[in-house]
Write a protein that holds these residues in place. Structure first.
Motif, mmCIF file in Angstrom:
data_model
loop_
_atom_site.group_PDB
_atom_site.id
_atom_site.type_symbol
_atom_site.label_atom_id
_atom_site.label_comp_id
_atom_site.label_asym_id
_atom_site.label_seq_id
_atom_site.Cartn_x
_atom_site.Cartn_y
_atom_site.Cartn_z
ATOM 1 N N ALA A 309 36.484 143.870 -64.209
ATOM 2 C CA ALA A 309 37.317 144.114 -63.032
ATOM 3 C C ALA A 309 38.785 144.163 -63.436
ATOM 4 C CB ALA A 309 37.082 143.011 -62.006
ATOM 5 N N PRO A 310 39.654 144.713 -62.581
ATOM 6 C CA PRO A 310 41.093 144.752 -62.892
ATOM 7 C C PRO A 310 41.656 143.352 -63.114
ATOM 8 C CG PRO A 310 40.585 146.197 -61.049
ATOM 9 C CD PRO A 310 39.331 145.429 -61.338
ATOM 10 N N ALA A 311 42.714 143.303 -63.923
ATOM 11 C CA ALA A 311 43.293 142.015 -64.303
ATOM 12 C C ALA A 311 43.740 141.210 -63.095
ATOM 13 C CB ALA A 311 44.472 142.248 -65.247
ATOM 14 N N ALA A 312 44.327 141.870 -62.094
ATOM 15 C CA ALA A 312 44.838 141.136 -60.931
ATOM 16 C C ALA A 312 43.724 140.400 -60.210
ATOM 17 C CB ALA A 312 45.536 142.108 -59.977
ATOM 18 N N LEU A 313 42.543 141.026 -60.098
ATOM 19 C CA LEU A 313 41.421 140.373 -59.429
ATOM 20 C C LEU A 313 40.926 139.167 -60.225
ATOM 21 C CD1 LEU A 313 39.254 143.356 -58.099
ATOM 22 C CD2 LEU A 313 40.666 141.766 -56.784
ATOM 23 N N VAL A 314 40.837 139.341 -61.538
ATOM 24 C CA VAL A 314 40.374 138.239 -62.389
ATOM 25 C C VAL A 314 41.343 137.065 -62.301
ATOM 26 C CG1 VAL A 314 39.837 137.529 -64.744
ATOM 27 C CG2 VAL A 314 39.178 139.813 -63.951
ATOM 28 N N ILE A 315 42.626 137.352 -62.370
ATOM 29 C CA ILE A 315 43.640 136.298 -62.330
ATOM 30 C C ILE A 315 43.612 135.571 -60.987
ATOM 31 C CG2 ILE A 315 46.133 135.875 -62.305
ATOM 32 C CD1 ILE A 315 46.357 138.163 -64.380
ATOM 33 N N GLY A 316 43.536 136.319 -59.893
ATOM 34 C CA GLY A 316 43.482 135.699 -58.577
ATOM 35 C C GLY A 316 42.241 134.831 -58.401
ATOM 36 N N ALA A 317 41.089 135.325 -58.890
ATOM 37 C CA ALA A 317 39.851 134.558 -58.786
ATOM 38 C C ALA A 317 39.925 133.281 -59.612
ATOM 39 C CB ALA A 317 38.668 135.415 -59.233
ATOM 40 N N TYR A 318 40.559 133.361 -60.774
ATOM 41 C CA TYR A 318 40.686 132.167 -61.613
ATOM 42 C C TYR A 318 41.581 131.124 -60.945
ATOM 43 C CZ TYR A 318 41.264 129.253 -65.740
ATOM 44 O OH TYR A 318 41.259 128.197 -66.618
ATOM 45 N N GLY A 319 42.664 131.577 -60.320
ATOM 46 C CA GLY A 319 43.519 130.649 -59.595
ATOM 47 C C GLY A 319 42.767 129.960 -58.474
ATOM 48 N N LEU A 320 41.934 130.722 -57.738
ATOM 49 C CA LEU A 320 41.120 130.146 -56.666
ATOM 50 C C LEU A 320 40.111 129.147 -57.221
ATOM 51 C CD1 LEU A 320 40.216 130.171 -53.680
ATOM 52 C CD2 LEU A 320 38.660 132.045 -54.273
ATOM 53 N N ALA A 321 39.469 129.498 -58.335
ATOM 54 C CA ALA A 321 38.479 128.606 -58.927
ATOM 55 C C ALA A 321 39.113 127.295 -59.383
ATOM 56 C CB ALA A 321 37.793 129.299 -60.103
ATOM 57 N N GLN A 322 40.297 127.375 -59.967
ATOM 58 C CA GLN A 322 40.974 126.159 -60.402
ATOM 59 C C GLN A 322 41.434 125.318 -59.216
ATOM 60 O OE1 GLN A 322 39.788 126.068 -63.580
ATOM 61 N NE2 GLN A 322 41.722 125.100 -64.089
ATOM 62 N N ALA A 323 41.743 125.971 -58.108
ATOM 63 C CA ALA A 323 42.055 125.221 -56.893
ATOM 64 C C ALA A 323 40.840 124.409 -56.441
ATOM 65 C CB ALA A 323 42.505 126.173 -55.782
ATOM 66 N N GLY A 324 39.648 124.984 -56.604
ATOM 67 C CA GLY A 324 38.433 124.240 -56.288
ATOM 68 C C GLY A 324 38.293 122.996 -57.147
ATOM 69 N N LEU A 325 38.623 123.101 -58.435
ATOM 70 C CA LEU A 325 38.577 121.941 -59.319
ATOM 71 C C LEU A 325 39.626 120.917 -58.916
ATOM 72 C CD1 LEU A 325 37.593 120.493 -61.884
ATOM 73 C CD2 LEU A 325 39.279 121.823 -63.169
ATOM 74 N N GLY A 326 40.841 121.398 -58.607
ATOM 75 C CA GLY A 326 41.899 120.482 -58.185
ATOM 76 C C GLY A 326 41.535 119.724 -56.930
ATOM 77 N N PHE A 327 40.805 120.371 -56.027
ATOM 78 C CA PHE A 327 40.363 119.709 -54.805
ATOM 79 C C PHE A 327 39.262 118.702 -55.094
ATOM 80 C CE2 PHE A 327 37.434 119.514 -51.183
ATOM 81 C CZ PHE A 327 38.301 119.065 -50.195
ATOM 82 N N LEU A 328 38.317 119.072 -55.949
ATOM 83 C CA LEU A 328 37.176 118.197 -56.220
ATOM 84 C C LEU A 328 37.589 116.873 -56.851
ATOM 85 C CD1 LEU A 328 33.679 118.639 -57.425
ATOM 86 C CD2 LEU A 328 35.218 117.623 -59.106
ATOM 87 N N THR A 329 38.474 116.895 -57.823
ATOM 88 C CA THR A 329 38.711 115.705 -58.648
ATOM 89 C C THR A 329 39.108 114.478 -57.830
ATOM 90 O OG1 THR A 329 39.268 117.094 -60.540
ATOM 91 C CG2 THR A 329 39.983 114.797 -60.611
ATOM 92 N N PRO A 330 40.153 114.511 -57.007
ATOM 93 C CA PRO A 330 40.492 113.305 -56.246
ATOM 94 C C PRO A 330 39.448 112.937 -55.200
ATOM 95 C CG PRO A 330 41.929 115.122 -55.611
ATOM 96 C CD PRO A 330 41.155 115.582 -56.794
ATOM 97 N N VAL A 331 38.808 113.940 -54.591
ATOM 98 C CA VAL A 331 37.764 113.654 -53.607
ATOM 99 C C VAL A 331 36.595 112.928 -54.269
ATOM 100 C CG1 VAL A 331 36.068 114.711 -52.064
ATOM 101 C CG2 VAL A 331 38.406 115.578 -52.105
#
Length: 404
Positions: A309-331
């Motif tokens: 996929a285009p780079a912008a889509l990959v980068i945006g998806a990775y940012g979203l995925a890392q946000a999921g990790l950031g949310f999970l850890t303290p919870v």
């Protein structure tokens, strides 16, 4: 006349209390130093040896002792004073990082000495990591645990945003050796802060070492929401290793060059921070279920990379995925600290770390082999299916849905 209602007093933010503030300050300092080291280590070893194999050796020397000794660290942190163990390990890691820094500053570093120091640092990490949850639980009120863990998560994420920039500044101006000196200084200050911190000890019955290990494992197995979530978290770490192994080459060959990979990592760090900030404000009624579903988003960048996929889509998806990790850890940390008895908390957490970290070498080893055989798209897609399947499947576990 209506009966008067009693309004419970507001719980102050844990950073308003001195014990947690001391712990948090030391954690921020050591995290900042640690965020600088990876880039400095890679550059220094490659510059000194010109060999990726030498870098792999140093990284393995840090990882293997950590994996082997994590359960031991959990037993010791439960048996003895977690604060004293964390303080001692800060001093050990200070000495190890200072040795590496001095080796690099000498201009003729000894690879085996750096590898040995990395092994000592990895072993110290195995004893220090299980002390994290007991220290937070011992310095924050029960009602403030969620905000305390969110603050720790925000600190970790923020250092991952600023760490690479600080590393670059040090490497380009004074050299990578000073990055290790900075890390050593951060551990020294953290140890000094822990020295003035006081936490009430938790009495633990003395048993044999093997009995303590078994008791910790029984606590893990007795909670279906815990061990099934650990399977999902392990799958996530294995998938992250696949992406870390294959992603840079794909970025260079197909997505516009090395700069694309740097941007992806930076956006991921920002996403991690955003997820931690969200966790500080959002308290889902089913925390484990919500956090595991958020973690399943890691399948998106894997699938997009596999599909070219285009780079912008990959980068945006990775940012979203890392946000999921950031949310999970303290919870996740908050649920574990509230649900697991304090006398076995460090052992339970050590098994968590062990299972999570053990999946990463598997991903590192299998990803290039599968890519050579079938192309990078196959292992990336397979990793996406595994991480999504394991994370989403936890919704079928009664305990995951039930725990609030």
């Amino acid at each position: 006349m209506p009966a008067a209602t009693t309004v419970p007093p507001a719980v102050p933010h844990p950073l308003r209390t001195r014990p947690f503030r001391l712990l948090f300050a030391g954690r921020v300092l050591s995290l900042t130093g640690d965020a600088v080291v990876p880039a400095a280590l890679a550059l220094a070893v490659l510059e000194a040896t010109g060999s990726t194999g030498a870098l792999a050796l140093v990284l393995a020397c840090a990882m293997v002792p950590k994996l082997v000794l994590l359960p031991v660290g959990g037993v010791l942190a439960d048996r003895f004073d977690a604060r004293a163990i964390a303080l001692a390990m800060d001093l050990v890691r200070c000495a190890a990082q200072l040795l590496v820094g001095l080796q690099l500053l000498s201009g003729s570093p000894d690879l085996w000495l750096i590898a040995a120091a990395s092994a000592v640092g990895g072993a110290a990490g195995a004893f220090a990591m299980p002390t994290g949850s007991p220290l937070v639980r011992g310095t924050a009120a029960a009602e403030a645990l969620h905000r305390a863990n969110a603050a720790m998560g925000i600190a970790y994420s923020a250092t991952r945003v600023g760490g690479p920039a600080l590393a670059g500044a040090l490497i380009l101006t004074v050299g990578p050796g000073w990055a290790f000196v900075l890390d050593a200084a951060s551990f020294a200050v953290s140890a000094a802060l822990l020295a003035v911190l006081r936490i009430a000890p938790v009495p633990v019955p003395r048993r044999s070492f093997v009995a303590d290990l078994r008791e910790g494992w029984r606590e893990v197995r007795s909670r279906d929401w815990y061990w099934t979530s650990l399977v999902a978290h392990s799958a996530w770490n294995g998938a992250a290793a696949v992406l870390a192994t294959l992603g840079p080459a794909i970025a260079v060959d197909r997505l516009g060059g090395a700069g694309t990979w740097v941007v992806l990592l930076q956006v991921g760090a920002v996403g991690l921070l955003a997820g931690s900030l969200l966790a500080d404000r959002l308290k889902p009624s089913r925390p484990v279920l919500t956090a595991n579903l958020a973690l399943a988003s890691y399948a998106l960048p894997l699938l997009l990379l596999a599909a070219e996929a285009p780079a912008a889509l990959v980068i945006g998806a990775y940012g979203l995925a890392q946000a999921g990790l950031g949310f999970l850890t303290p919870v996740w940390d908050t649920v574990v600290q509230r649900a697991v008895p304090e006398r076995v908390l460090a052992r339970v957490v050590s098994y968590d770390w062990l299972l999570s970290l053990a999946a990463m070498p598997v991903g590192y080893a299998l990803a290039p082999l599968a890519a050579d055989a079938w192309g990078p798209g196959v292992p990336l897609a397979a990793a996406a299916v595994v991480v999504a399947g394991c994370c989403l499947a936890t919704a079928l576990v009664p305990g995951v849905r039930r725990i609030r």
